[in-house]
Design an enzyme around this catalytic site. Structure first.
Site, mmCIF file in Angstrom:
data_model
loop_
_atom_site.group_PDB
_atom_site.id
_atom_site.type_symbol
_atom_site.label_atom_id
_atom_site.label_comp_id
_atom_site.label_asym_id
_atom_site.label_seq_id
_atom_site.Cartn_x
_atom_site.Cartn_y
_atom_site.Cartn_z
ATOM 1 C CE1 TYR A 81 90.674 15.131 -6.405
ATOM 2 C CE2 TYR A 81 92.590 14.935 -4.979
ATOM 3 C CZ TYR A 81 91.940 15.540 -6.032
ATOM 4 O OH TYR A 81 92.565 16.546 -6.726
ATOM 5 C CE LYS A 91 89.769 18.262 -4.726
ATOM 6 N NZ LYS A 91 91.129 18.571 -4.224
#
Length: 302
Positions: free
Chosen positions: A141, A169
């Site tokens: 992330y 992400k």
């Protein structure tokens, strides 16, 4: 390890119920949360992501954090996937949460770089290597806004060499990153992280959306995702443009409060947040409600 962490995975908001014995007088409402997870998957979303920032993981006790993840896993069952947030201050904490997620039956984990510390590139790589050693598929992330650590495409390419790292992400807000990452790490699934650049990201080759506003509009979000992947740009734009003003709240400091209030507006339950998140100001509420009315009107007219 074969699970691809793509599709529309919803970063789930967490409902609370009043309880004087709980921290801040609010206890996670696990029954309501389970119903919400089932509803999202039944509405077409591929899965859910408990214990992310939107799920207020940092405001939960350790026991609550595990119970929330278990609730999502049980609620979704065989009908979708559950990607559990395992964010931690250091590798030992994040690995601990990944081990628990594996024990409880998660399909994958979402992991930030070390939180509360601006780690250098070597420390970042070691952090993700520790988490990936657990064996679950890992979605890295990148959120440089909150962590102050930017996972540049070059650094992502290095992280992508770690076994079990399968996706990223991307929440920098810079849609140029999608192509840069695909060039630097072609084996990695690129997942749109910011709702207000999701169409742009999908058109540039992202194949996942780890999303906030599908808590509010799951059916429409899945439709937007499918249209984008099918290259139906005109139809996707017609759906996206009336909603993007609301989606922009996903990239603001008060995104948790905004998404929970938006859920309330459409007849779902968002409710209160735990500290440090306070209520939206009257000015913020007015602006959010205007943006949401435009989105709701467009959905109803479709």
């Amino acid at each position: 390890m074969t699970e691809r962490l793509d599709g529309v995975i919803v970063a789930t908001a967490l409902p609370y119920t009043p309880d004087d014995a709980a921290p801040a007088g609010l206890r996670p409402d696990l029954d309501r949360y389970a119903e919400h997870c089932r509803w999202l998957v039944e509405s077409g979303c591929r899965g859910v992501g408990p214990n992310g920032s939107l799920g207020e993981y940092s405001s939960l006790t350790d026991a609550e954090r595990r119970e929330v993840a278990r609730t999502a896993i049980e609620a979704v069952g065989d009908n979708g996937i559950v990607v559990v947030g395992v964010h931690g201050v250091g590798a030992h904490q994040a690995k601990h949460w990944a081990e628990i997620a594996a024990e409880d039956g998660a399909h994958g984990v979402l992991c930030l770089p070390p939180t509360m510390y601006r780690a250098n590139p070597g420390e970042v790589v070691e952090h993700f290597a520790a988490v990936a050693s657990v064996g679950l598929p890992v979605m890295v992330y990148n959120n440089p806004i909150d962590t102050k650590v930017d996972l540049t495409p070059a650094l992502v390419a290095e992280i992508a060499q770690i076994d079990n790292v399968v996706a990223i992400k991307e929440f920098s807000g810079d849609v140029r990153r999608v192509l840069e990452i695909r060039e630097a790490a072609p084996e990695l699934t690129v997942v749109a992280g910011a709702d207000d650049v999701v169409l742009e990201s999908l058109l540039m080759g992202a194949t996942g959306w780890f999303a906030g506003f599908p808590n509010v509009f799951p059916v429409e979000s899945v439709r937007l995702y499918e249209l984008a992947l099918q290259g139906k740009v005109a139809e996707a734009r017609a759906l996206y443009e009336p909603m993007v003003a609301a989606f922009r709240w996903d990239s603001r400091t008060e995104f948790v409060q905004a998404i929970k209030h938006s859920m309330d507006m459409v007849g779902r339950f968002g409710g209160q947040c735990r500290p440090p998140r306070g209520p939206l100001s009257p000015e913020q509420l007015s602006a959010l409600e205007a943006d949401m009315r435009r989105a709701v009107d467009a959905v109803q007219a479709a």
